[in-house]
Enzyme design. Structure first.
Site, PDB file in Angstrom:
ATOM      1  N   SER A   1       0.691  -1.435  -0.031  1.00 14.65           N
ATOM      2  CA  SER A   1      -0.119   0.170  -0.006  1.00 14.65           C
ATOM      3  C   SER A   1       1.185   1.486  -0.082  1.00 14.65           C
ATOM      4  CB  SER A   1      -0.701   0.436   0.732  1.00 14.65           C
ATOM      5  OG  SER A   1      -0.333   0.376   2.241  1.00 14.65           O
ATOM      6  N   LYS A   2       0.054   2.573  -0.442  1.00 13.43           N
ATOM      7  CA  LYS A   2       1.094   3.568  -0.064  1.00 13.43           C
ATOM      8  C   LYS A   2       1.906   4.012   0.661  1.00 13.43           C
ATOM      9  CE  LYS A   2      -1.287   7.214  -2.888  1.00 13.43           C
ATOM     10  NZ  LYS A   2      -3.084   7.695  -2.513  1.00 13.43           N
ATOM     11  N   ARG A   3       1.657   2.949   1.801  1.00 13.40           N
ATOM     12  CA  ARG A   3       3.041   3.622   2.873  1.00 13.40           C
ATOM     13  C   ARG A   3       4.102   2.608   3.006  1.00 13.40           C
ATOM     14  NH1 ARG A   3       2.967  -0.167   7.014  1.00 13.40           N
ATOM     15  NH2 ARG A   3       1.738  -1.923   6.834  1.00 13.40           N
TER      16      ARG A   3
END
Ligand code: GLU
Length: 488
Positions: free
Chosen positions: A255-257
């Site tokens: 994911s984006k993190r």
């Protein structure tokens, strides 16, 4: 199915950017078709009108173009099974849902949203209680005639087990009583994804359904639909999960993190489409009998086969992608690299008199991404603050005093130089070193530091002087002389 050819499809929902997991699905689906002389279809699944994101279809189609994944049927190119956007096929699904009702594999449900909400509040995990499953035909007919809103639900058998064979994960079985009577046709007349994709895959002659493993456990419901219609089931190819590694080393769904996760963000960060495609091809697949890592698309088509697809989750490794990208960047012809990086260099270093093509040449072998190129040229864009400690260098045996002497002595020679290019400047500094009895390394160190004002640079003293041009190089040397003199 009209012939024996493999037919695959990529069926994205236009709900946002193009996640690299989606791109990998598209790639594997494309490869399976292309490796076997089959057909590849693109279909836009937009029946969940609430989740649509404007512009997402364009991003999807643009990504397929940029990565070279051409399709035989789909939006923009058309084909014999169109339209290829599900909202434009709305009328098709109702008749199939009604056919299932007639066959006893689906039923009308008149439960109101309020009733369903109450059920949910009483037991959020319980799901639908099959309230309308056994309504009598007369009652159903009367309520339909009265215009009561309804949905059509799948009538899942209450007993037994449903199994199917997945090409990657093997046999998957599910107890029928574990499955919900899912909605096939919604009150607004749109089909759900669960229904529409089954109907479309059948009508479009799809032989192999390639998609993410989040669908692994809902597929028993889909095979029940095929069985109820009497349609042959397609082959299922569910792909392993894509994971990311957190800073603490923990692994979780990508994911984006974890970093950039959309194709567009990766392009923005300076990754080349070819490198991205090559890297994600290996995220869940590896060639049989070889350790080959670099593949063009045609080479992937040659090498790809389903038995190389793994079921273990793959971890997206940005370090590995950087490495791939730097290798692809190195292989670009110099003029092409310069062309791709020039807009960023111009934006960062707008001053006149700089030799940016030369700068691009110096960066070519030194960057992992095009984005890094822009990050590396701050020292060209501006005169960085003095860092006196850099003038003391053990290896070249320099001190600030020695550098000051060297710079004072070479400055007039450089000012008199009439041929400002690397070879001439190099000879000039070498000659000066020999004549003055200084080590060449010390001379190069002093000049490079004076010109760049930082210790680590792409390129040596004379290459950088070529980038800066004579006026700026001399101005920086004069600045260094006065600063060093002030610190005596
Ligand atoms: N529209 C679904 C998605 O984007 C596609 C799943 C499938 O390929 O069947 O997740």
């Amino acid at each position: 199915m009209s012939d024996d050819k493999i037919v695959t499809r990529f069926a994205p929902s236009p709900t946002g950017f193009m996640h690299i997991g989606n791109l990998r699905t598209a790639l594997y689906s494309w490869l399976l078709a292309r490796a076997n002389g089959g057909r590849f279809i693109v279909r836009i699944e937009d029946t969940d009108q609430v989740r649509l994101v404007e512009g997402a279809v364009e991003v999807i189609l643009q990504t397929l173009k940029q990565t070279g994944l051409d399709y035989d049927e789909g939006p923009e190119v058309g084909g014999e099974h169109g339209p290829y956007v599900q909202s434009e096929r709305k009328e098709i699904y109702k008749k199939y849902a009604e056919e299932l009702v007639a066959k006893g594999a689906a039923y009308y449900c008149f439960c109101t949203p309020e009733r369903l909400q109450q059920l949910h509040e009483a037991d959020s995990l319980g799901g639908y209680d099959r309230h309308c499953r056994n309504l009598l035909a007369d009652e159903v007919a009367a309520r339909l005639a009265a215009g009561e809103p309804y949905v059509i639900r799948q009538k899942i058998p209450l007993e037994g087990v449903t199994s199917y064979q997945d090409e990657v994960f093997g046999e998957i079985s599910m107890e029928n009583k574990e499955m919900q009577d899912q909605i096939l046709l919604k009150a607004d007349g749109y089909p759900t994804y669960n229904f529409a994709h089954v109907v479309d895959d059948y009508l479009m002659g799809v032989t192999h359904v390639v998609r993410g493993s989040e669908y692994l456990t809902s597929t028993p419901k889909y095979v029940l639909l095929y069985d109820a219609f009497g349609w042959p089931r397609p082959h299922y190819v569910h792909l392993p999960l894509l994971m990311g590694r957190g800073e603490d080393g923990s692994i979780s769904k990508l994911s984006k993190r974890h970093g950039a996760v959309s194709f567009q963000d990766l392009l923005q960060a300076g990754y080349l489409p070819e490198a991205i495609v090559n890297y994600i091809a290996l995220l869940g697949w590896c060639p049989k009998d070889s350790n080959q890592e670099f593949f063009t698309l045609p080479e992937l088509c040659q090498a790809f086969s389903l038995d190389g697809v793994s079921k273990s989750p793959s971890v997206f490794d940005y370090g590995k992608l950087n490495w791939f990208n730097s290798e692809y960047i190195k292989q670009l012809p110099p003029a092409e690299f310069a062309g791709r990086v020039m807009p960023q260099l111009k934006a960062k270093c707008p001053a006149d008199g700089l030799n940016l093509p030369k700068l691009a040449q110096l960066l070519h072998t030194r960057v992992n991404t095009l984005g890094e190129a822009a990050e590396m040229v701050d020292f060209v864009a501006e005169r960085l603050p003095l860092e006196l400690a850099n003038y003391t260098n053990k290896k070249n045996k320099t001190t600030p005093e020695l550098c000051l002497t060297i710079l004072r002595q070479v400055a007039p020679r450089l000012a008199a130089c009439a041929d400002w290019q690397n070879d001439t400047l190099f000879s000039l500094l070498k000659d000066y070193a020999a004549e003055s009895g200084n080590k060449a390394g010390a001379v190069m160190w002093a000049v490079r530091l004076a010109v760049a004002r930082q210790a680590v640079t792409p390129g040596g003293a004379t290459e950088l002087m070529e980038v800066f041009g004579q006026a700026e190089s001399l101005a920086r040397i004069e600045l260094a002389i006065s600063e060093l003199a002030n610190h005596q």
